[in-house]
Design a protein around this motif. Structure first.
Motif, PDB file in Angstrom:
ATOM      1  N   ILE A 164       0.835  -1.205   0.000  1.00 17.35           N
ATOM      2  CA  ILE A 164       0.000   0.000   0.000  1.00 17.35           C
ATOM      3  C   ILE A 164       0.870   1.255   0.000  1.00 17.35           C
ATOM      4  N   ARG A 165       1.907   1.277   0.823  1.00 13.26           N
ATOM      5  CA  ARG A 165       2.786   2.454   0.861  1.00 13.26           C
ATOM      6  C   ARG A 165       3.481   2.680  -0.478  1.00 13.26           C
ATOM      7  N   CYS A 166       3.929   1.617  -1.111  1.00 11.66           N
ATOM      8  CA  CYS A 166       4.602   1.769  -2.404  1.00 11.66           C
ATOM      9  C   CYS A 166       3.625   2.215  -3.491  1.00 11.66           C
ATOM     10  N   VAL A 167       2.428   1.682  -3.485  1.00 14.17           N
ATOM     11  CA  VAL A 167       1.424   2.097  -4.477  1.00 14.17           C
ATOM     12  C   VAL A 167       1.078   3.569  -4.277  1.00 14.17           C
ATOM     13  N   LYS A 168       0.908   3.986  -3.019  1.00 16.16           N
ATOM     14  CA  LYS A 168       0.644   5.406  -2.753  1.00 16.16           C
ATOM     15  C   LYS A 168       1.806   6.274  -3.225  1.00 16.16           C
ATOM     16  N   GLY A 169       3.021   5.795  -3.033  1.00 15.26           N
ATOM     17  CA  GLY A 169       4.198   6.531  -3.492  1.00 15.26           C
ATOM     18  C   GLY A 169       4.249   6.637  -4.999  1.00 15.26           C
TER      19      GLY A 169
END
Length: 125
Positions: free
Chosen positions: A102-107
């Protein structure tokens, strides 16, 4: 007159958006860390430390977000590893993987929109 011509590289450079290739590669390295045991994520955080402070504020926030993702993820995965002895670690490991994705997709999304990631200081998503 001392004005710069429109074909001057300095003028052209100031009108384009910064290259987001390196931060995208770092997000991909974090994701690849899921299958490499964190080795590629370690490479990614080193790159983030090297490039931090060399771009506009919104891009520097991505590097900060990536560095925090590495260290917080390291903690989450280490705790999950310890908790595997009482079997709950398998569940917490799965939650840590979901958190990382999730953090990487948001990034990635923030990079595509040329803006900083939301909630950089959070330990969650």
């Amino acid at each position: 007159m001392n004005e710069k011509a429109p074909h001057d590289p300095v003028v052209v450079e100031s009108n384009h958006r910064p290259d987001t290739t390196i931060p995208m590669v770092i997000y991909a390295l974090h994701l690849a860390g899921i299958v490499t045991g964190g080795l590629t994520s370690l490479v990614g955080v080193v790159i983030a430390y090297v490039y931090r402070g060399k771009g506009p504020d919104w891009l520097d926030e991505h590097y900060r977000y990536q560095i925090r993702t590495f260290w917080i993820g390291l903690l989450y995965f280490a705790v999950s590893g310890l908790l595997t002895f009482i079997l709950i670690g398998f569940l917490t490991w799965l939650l840590a993987v979901i958190w990382l994705v999730i953090r990487c997709v948001k990034g990635f999304k923030g990079l595509q929109e040329h803006r900083k990631p939301e909630n950089v200081d959070t330990w969650l998503v």
